[in-house]
Design an enzyme around this catalytic site. Structure first.
Site, PDB file in Angstrom:
ATOM      1  N   GLY A  15       0.973  -1.328  -0.080  1.00 30.07           N
ATOM      2  CA  GLY A  15       0.071  -0.087  -0.135  1.00 30.07           C
ATOM      3  C   GLY A  15       0.924   1.364   0.005  1.00 30.07           C
ATOM      4  N   GLU A  33       1.961   1.788  -3.209  1.00 28.70           N
ATOM      5  CA  GLU A  33       0.587   2.465  -4.372  1.00 28.70           C
ATOM      6  C   GLU A  33       0.338   3.597  -4.095  1.00 28.70           C
ATOM      7  OE1 GLU A  33      -1.363  -1.133  -2.414  1.00 28.70           O
ATOM      8  OE2 GLU A  33      -2.192  -1.774  -4.811  1.00 28.70           O
ATOM      9  N   GLU A  47       2.725  -8.064  -2.064  1.00 26.13           N
ATOM     10  CA  GLU A  47       1.640  -8.778  -1.798  1.00 26.13           C
ATOM     11  C   GLU A  47       1.488 -10.324  -1.970  1.00 26.13           C
ATOM     12  OE1 GLU A  47       1.915  -5.851  -2.942  1.00 26.13           O
ATOM     13  OE2 GLU A  47       0.392  -4.255  -1.938  1.00 26.13           O
TER      14      GLU A  47
HETATM   15  N1  3HC Z   1       1.475  -4.439   8.920  1.00 29.84           N
HETATM   16  C1  3HC Z   1       1.462  -4.436  10.283  1.00 29.84           C
HETATM   17  N2  3HC Z   1       2.716  -4.813  10.981  1.00 29.84           N
HETATM   18  C2  3HC Z   1       3.577  -4.742  10.164  1.00 29.84           C
HETATM   19  C3  3HC Z   1       3.814  -4.531   8.793  1.00 29.84           C
HETATM   20  C4  3HC Z   1       2.630  -4.170   7.980  1.00 29.84           C
HETATM   21  N3  3HC Z   1       2.574  -4.091   6.750  1.00 29.84           N
HETATM   22  N4  3HC Z   1       4.900  -4.452   8.469  1.00 29.84           N
HETATM   23  C5  3HC Z   1       5.784  -4.818   9.566  1.00 29.84           C
HETATM   24  N5  3HC Z   1       5.106  -5.026  10.328  1.00 29.84           N
HETATM   25  C6  3HC Z   1       5.603  -4.889  12.029  1.00 29.84           C
HETATM   26  C7  3HC Z   1       6.471  -6.201  12.208  1.00 29.84           C
HETATM   27  O1  3HC Z   1       5.439  -7.251  12.599  1.00 29.84           O
HETATM   28  C8  3HC Z   1       7.032  -5.879  13.321  1.00 29.84           C
HETATM   29  O2  3HC Z   1       6.433  -5.984  14.563  1.00 29.84           O
HETATM   30  P1  3HC Z   1       6.909  -6.550  15.857  1.00 29.84           P
HETATM   31  O3  3HC Z   1       8.118  -5.747  16.240  1.00 29.84           O
HETATM   32  O4  3HC Z   1       5.870  -6.529  16.685  1.00 29.84           O
HETATM   33  O5  3HC Z   1       7.471  -8.035  15.588  1.00 29.84           O
HETATM   34  C9  3HC Z   1       7.522  -4.624  13.293  1.00 29.84           C
HETATM   35  O6  3HC Z   1       6.676  -4.042  12.097  1.00 29.84           O
HETATM   36  C10 3HC Z   1       8.990  -4.200  12.387  1.00 29.84           C
HETATM   37  O7  3HC Z   1       8.890  -4.920  11.401  1.00 29.84           O
HETATM   38  P2  3HC Z   1      10.339  -5.748  11.074  1.00 29.84           P
HETATM   39  O8  3HC Z   1      10.724  -6.453  12.472  1.00 29.84           O
HETATM   40  O9  3HC Z   1       9.940  -6.810   9.895  1.00 29.84           O
HETATM   41  O10 3HC Z   1      11.290  -4.863  10.605  1.00 29.84           O
HETATM   42  P3  3HC Z   1      12.349  -4.430   9.406  1.00 29.84           P
HETATM   43  O11 3HC Z   1      13.095  -3.244   9.803  1.00 29.84           O
HETATM   44  O12 3HC Z   1      13.300  -5.707   9.530  1.00 29.84           O
HETATM   45  O13 3HC Z   1      11.563  -4.669   8.102  1.00 29.84           O
HETATM   46  C11 3HC Z   1       9.621  -4.141   6.604  1.00 29.84           C
HETATM   47  C12 3HC Z   1      10.791  -3.668   7.988  1.00 29.84           C
HETATM   48  C13 3HC Z   1      10.712  -4.441   5.474  1.00 29.84           C
HETATM   49  C14 3HC Z   1       8.952  -3.121   6.462  1.00 29.84           C
HETATM   50  C15 3HC Z   1       9.218  -5.381   6.785  1.00 29.84           C
HETATM   51  O14 3HC Z   1       8.579  -5.394   8.274  1.00 29.84           O
HETATM   52  C16 3HC Z   1       8.261  -5.844   5.943  1.00 29.84           C
HETATM   53  O15 3HC Z   1       8.716  -6.675   4.977  1.00 29.84           O
HETATM   54  N6  3HC Z   1       6.986  -5.825   6.142  1.00 29.84           N
HETATM   55  C17 3HC Z   1       5.816  -6.236   5.394  1.00 29.84           C
HETATM   56  C18 3HC Z   1       5.648  -5.446   4.152  1.00 29.84           C
HETATM   57  C19 3HC Z   1       4.514  -5.773   3.199  1.00 29.84           C
HETATM   58  O16 3HC Z   1       4.397  -7.020   2.795  1.00 29.84           O
HETATM   59  N7  3HC Z   1       3.567  -4.974   2.785  1.00 29.84           N
HETATM   60  C20 3HC Z   1       2.421  -5.167   1.924  1.00 29.84           C
HETATM   61  C21 3HC Z   1       1.259  -5.354   2.998  1.00 29.84           C
HETATM   62  S1  3HC Z   1      -0.062  -5.889   2.175  1.00 29.84           S
HETATM   63  C22 3HC Z   1      -0.720  -4.361   1.323  1.00 29.84           C
HETATM   64  O17 3HC Z   1      -0.009  -3.546   1.314  1.00 29.84           O
HETATM   65  C23 3HC Z   1      -2.000  -4.604   0.673  1.00 29.84           C
HETATM   66  C24 3HC Z   1      -2.139  -3.472  -0.188  1.00 29.84           C
HETATM   67  O18 3HC Z   1      -2.021  -3.668  -1.705  1.00 29.84           O
HETATM   68  C25 3HC Z   1      -3.720  -2.975  -0.077  1.00 29.84           C
END
Ligand code: 3HC
Length: 695
Positions: free
Chosen positions: A109, A112, A132
């Site tokens: 997002g 996006e 995603e």
């Molecule tokens: N939603 C909720 N929590 C999230 C999150 C998210 N998108 N991304 C990260 N977090 C949380 C983690 O669970 C973690 O929580 P914790 O400390 O309680 O364990 C905290 O944030 C820190 O994350 P990381 O330990 O992974 O920190 P890093 O610095 O190593 O990495 C990051 C950061 C690269 C942003 C990694 O967290 C990541 O890859 N996150 C997911 C990104 C993702 O997949 N985004 C797409 C989501 S789906 C979407 O957006 C749908 C849209 O198209 C409508």
């Protein structure tokens, strides 16, 4: 302007400076677009649009990162308004230029949002992507429709279906961003916003996309589906991306939203979310929260073989000072050549710069003899897998290294307690089981004995974080978590051979299940000799009533150790695996010797027998308290053994499949296969009470 507050802090703030206003998103830790952020962003963009003093807008984020995506924790709930696509459409529709200022990561997002802005500036170290599919989803807020409009269909297909983020310089080349920031990101974004005032707005959604011809498009979708090995999101994402060439933005987005919502409630997405949070949860071990890890900066590695050099690279990549020791110049220079070769390849493929290579090569020193390890904070042995060899080494290390130095063994099967007992400091001894290649594979088993000090375990976890590995803490047993389970299901795979299947049929069934490679192909890759040595070691203690298949022994006796000898379960021509009639003959002869009538075995039967073997052994591991939680097993299997992440690991999947049918399968196997295959108590109890692994 204020919107629902987080303990008094607004998750979105509008600073209405003239002529360029700043919208700042502030939702730690990763600025995910929670409902409060969506509402705040929508209100802010509307307010900026209607304020006559404001002529342009910059969207920026507080903290280390731009928006890292939708809030994954909200996915299990009913979606609440305003929905992200509506917020993002409002950004694009704004009558004034909107510029995204990107640091850290702009993912999902977040990407996006950036795509819908009228221009994008990013720090050189930032990355952008639509990951995603890794959560079993497709982008749900215009990503599949806007990205191709900026970078073209081919690049968009690659990025959306692979979920791979790109660094800002590559994003610039692709046309995904407009500028790299040369210093102060916000100032640079403000400057660009000022330049855009009065210019025609560049709305991404209004651009057109050059289509692919029908044949190329369908070949691409087919290839993407094949590569996804059972994961459904990549194929669906590909179809959506292709629509961008044929449909107006809003129609494409409606189709995208439909697919997004359907996948959001799918079993695959639930499994992948479990995997995502699980990888982070394993870092937190009950009871260790307040234990301070020991400081580690200087690491010694004994043994410059494949494992030793891989471990050295993993540490050098993470900025540690590394020293490898060997017993001979020859072995040392072979190790050095191995290390250099890995970095040369990384430079050639553009993964690292020559300057980074230089730095990492300099971080690794080489020496003869353990006496050069005296200044190390941690020493890891990666020598020959033999208990007496390792005990002798630990005795030597214990005698020369100062108290407090942690001694770690990279053994994959041996009893760490016995290795620790060779020293006067068993509290400082731990298993750090890396997986090959150690600089690539994410999993790290941290093996604690009854004597290992809590701060040594905590140090293992802290190291894993710095190495960007996924650690699972376990106790001592033969093969720990992963190799113990692997041995079991490999054994079951060999029974299937004797009963009528051939190696390629077992492998094909498990590859169709979603494993990247079946067990026989893996065995050929890893080398059959390692397990042969282990079987010989365990032979004296093997229960004579146990069903034992000796085909692998016979292959080894014939010098067929797998790929490295050109033959194992398969033969290899130019690196390609081919069915070998000699192995077929050996398998058939083995059935005959046992008096077994061979029969056709379905892929279904192969899959369910292997799954039952995995779940049963996993339950025994839980029963024996080798690990603390079902999650530990799932993470090991997904990250070290290729268990498909879209299944969430064997125990997460067992909850979904139901424990009754799995127990029935296990009981049948126990009746057929005898000792070693008895149902685990935890499996029997859970199946009886209806309890789940994940309540
Ligand atoms: N939603 C909720 N929590 C999230 C999150 C998210 N998108 N991304 C990260 N977090 C949380 C983690 O669970 C973690 O929580 P914790 O400390 O309680 O364990 C905290 O944030 C820190 O994350 P990381 O330990 O992974 O920190 P890093 O610095 O190593 O990495 C990051 C950061 C690269 C942003 C990694 O967290 C990541 O890859 N996150 C997911 C990104 C993702 O997949 N985004 C797409 C989501 S789906 C979407 O957006 C749908 C849209 O198209 C409508």
């Amino acid at each position: 302007m204020t919107v629902a507050s987080r303990e008094g802090v607004d998750p979105v703030r509008l600073n209405s400076t003239s002529p360029v206003a700043l919208i700042e998103i502030d939702n730690p830790p990763v600025n995910a677009t929670s409902q409060a952020v969506r509402a705040g962003l929508l209100a802010a963009i509307r307010e900026a649009d209607s304020d006559p003093r404001i002529e342009a807008v910059v969207i920026a984020c507080a903290g280390k990162t731009f928006v890292a995506g939708a809030d994954i924790r909200e996915f299990g709930q009913v979606p609440r308004e305003p929905h992200l696509p509506d917020v993002i459409n409002a950004i694009e529709a704004c009558s004034k230029p909107v510029v995204a200022a990107i640091q850290g990561t702009a993912l999902g997002g977040g990407c996006e949002i950036a795509l819908a802005c009228h221009a994008r500036v990013a720090e050189p170290g930032a990355s952008l992507g639509l990951p995603e599919v890794k959560l079993g989803l497709v982008p749900g807020a215009g990503g599949t429709q806007r990205l191709p409009r900026l970078v073209g269909l081919e690049a968009a297909l690659d990025l959306v279906t692979g979920g791979r983020p790109v660094r800002a310089p590559e994003a610039l080349r692709l046309g995904l961003i407009d500028r790299l920031s040369s210093g102060d990101l916000r100032q640079d974004a403000m400057a660009l916003a000022r330049e855009l005032i009065g210019q025609p707005l560049r709305r991404t959604g209004e651009r057109s996309v050059a289509p692919l011809d029908a044949e190329t498009a369908s070949a691409k979708v087919a290839e993407i589906r094949k590569k996804a090995r059972g994961a459904e999101a990549p194929g669906k994402a590909a179809e959506l991306v292709l629509l961008a060439a044929n449909l107006p933005l809003q129609d494409g987005m409606a189709r995208e939203r439909e697919t997004f919502l359907e996948l959001r409630s799918s079993a695959q997405s639930a499994a992948l979310r479990h995997a995502f949070f699980g990888e982070r949860e394993v870092m937190r071990l009950p009871g260790l929260d307040s234990v301070e890890p020991r400081p580690i900066q200087k690491v010694g590695i004994v043994g410059a073989g494949t494992m030793g050099s891989g471990i050295a690279i993993a540490f050098a990549d993470a900025g540690f000072d590394v020293r490898i020791v060997e017993t001979s110049e020859q072995a040392l220079s072979a190790g050095q050549a191995r290390v250099t070769d890995v970095y040369d390849k990384q430079v050639a493929s553009g993964r690292i710069t020559p300057a980074a290579q230089d730095e990492r090569l300099k971080a690794i020193g080489y020496a003869i003899g353990t006496s050069s390890l005296l200044d190390r904070d941690l020493v890891i042995e990666a020598v020959f897998e033999d208990l007496e060899v390792k005990r002798a080494l630990f005795r030597d290390l214990d005698a020369i290294l100062p108290p407090g130095t942690i001694l770690a063994t990279n053994t994959s099967y041996l009893d760490v307690s016995l290795i620790a007992a060779a020293t006067s400091r068993p509290a400082d001894v731990v298993g750090l089981h890396f997986f090959s290649p150690a600089h690539v594979m994410k999993l790290l088993e941290i093996v604690r004995t009854d004597a290992t000090a809590a701060d040594v375990v905590a140090t293992g976890l802290a190291l894993a974080k710095r190495l960007r590995k996924i650690p699972v803490v376990c106790r001592v047993c033969d093969g720990f978590v992963g190799n113990r389970i692997l041995s079991r299901y490999r054994q079951q795979a060999e029974y299937l051979l004797e009963e009528g299947a051939l190696p390629h049929e077992v492998d094909a069934a498990l590859e169709a299940f979603g494993f990247p490679m079946g067990p026989f192909a893996v065995s050929d890759l890893a080398g059959l000799d390692i397990n042969w040595a282990r079987r010989k070691r365990l032979a004296p203690t093997r229960d004579p009533r146990e069903r034992y298949v000796d085909i692998a022994d016979r292959l080894c006796e014939a010098g067929r150790f797998g790929r490295k000898t050109g033959a194992g379960w398969y033969r290899y021509e130019d690196g390609k695996r081919e069915i070998d009639p000699a192995v077929t003959a050996l398998v058939e002869e083995s059935s005959q010797r046992r008096g077994l009538t061979r029969r056709a075995i379905s892929a279904d039967e192969i899959q369910s027998r292997i799954r039952a073997a995995i779940v049963n052994e996993a339950c025994k591991i839980l029963d024996e308290r080798i690990v603390e939680r079902p999650l530990d097993v799932d993470v090991v299997m997904m990250h070290g053994y290729g268990y498909p992440a879209w299944r969430g690991g064997p125990l997460f999947e067992a909850d979904r499949v139901g424990l009754q049918p799995i127990l029935a399968q296990v009981k049948e196997r126990a009746a057929q296969d005898g000792p070693g295959w008895e149902p685990a108590k935890g499996l029997v109890d859970r199946a009886a009470s209806g309890a789940k692994f994940y309540p």
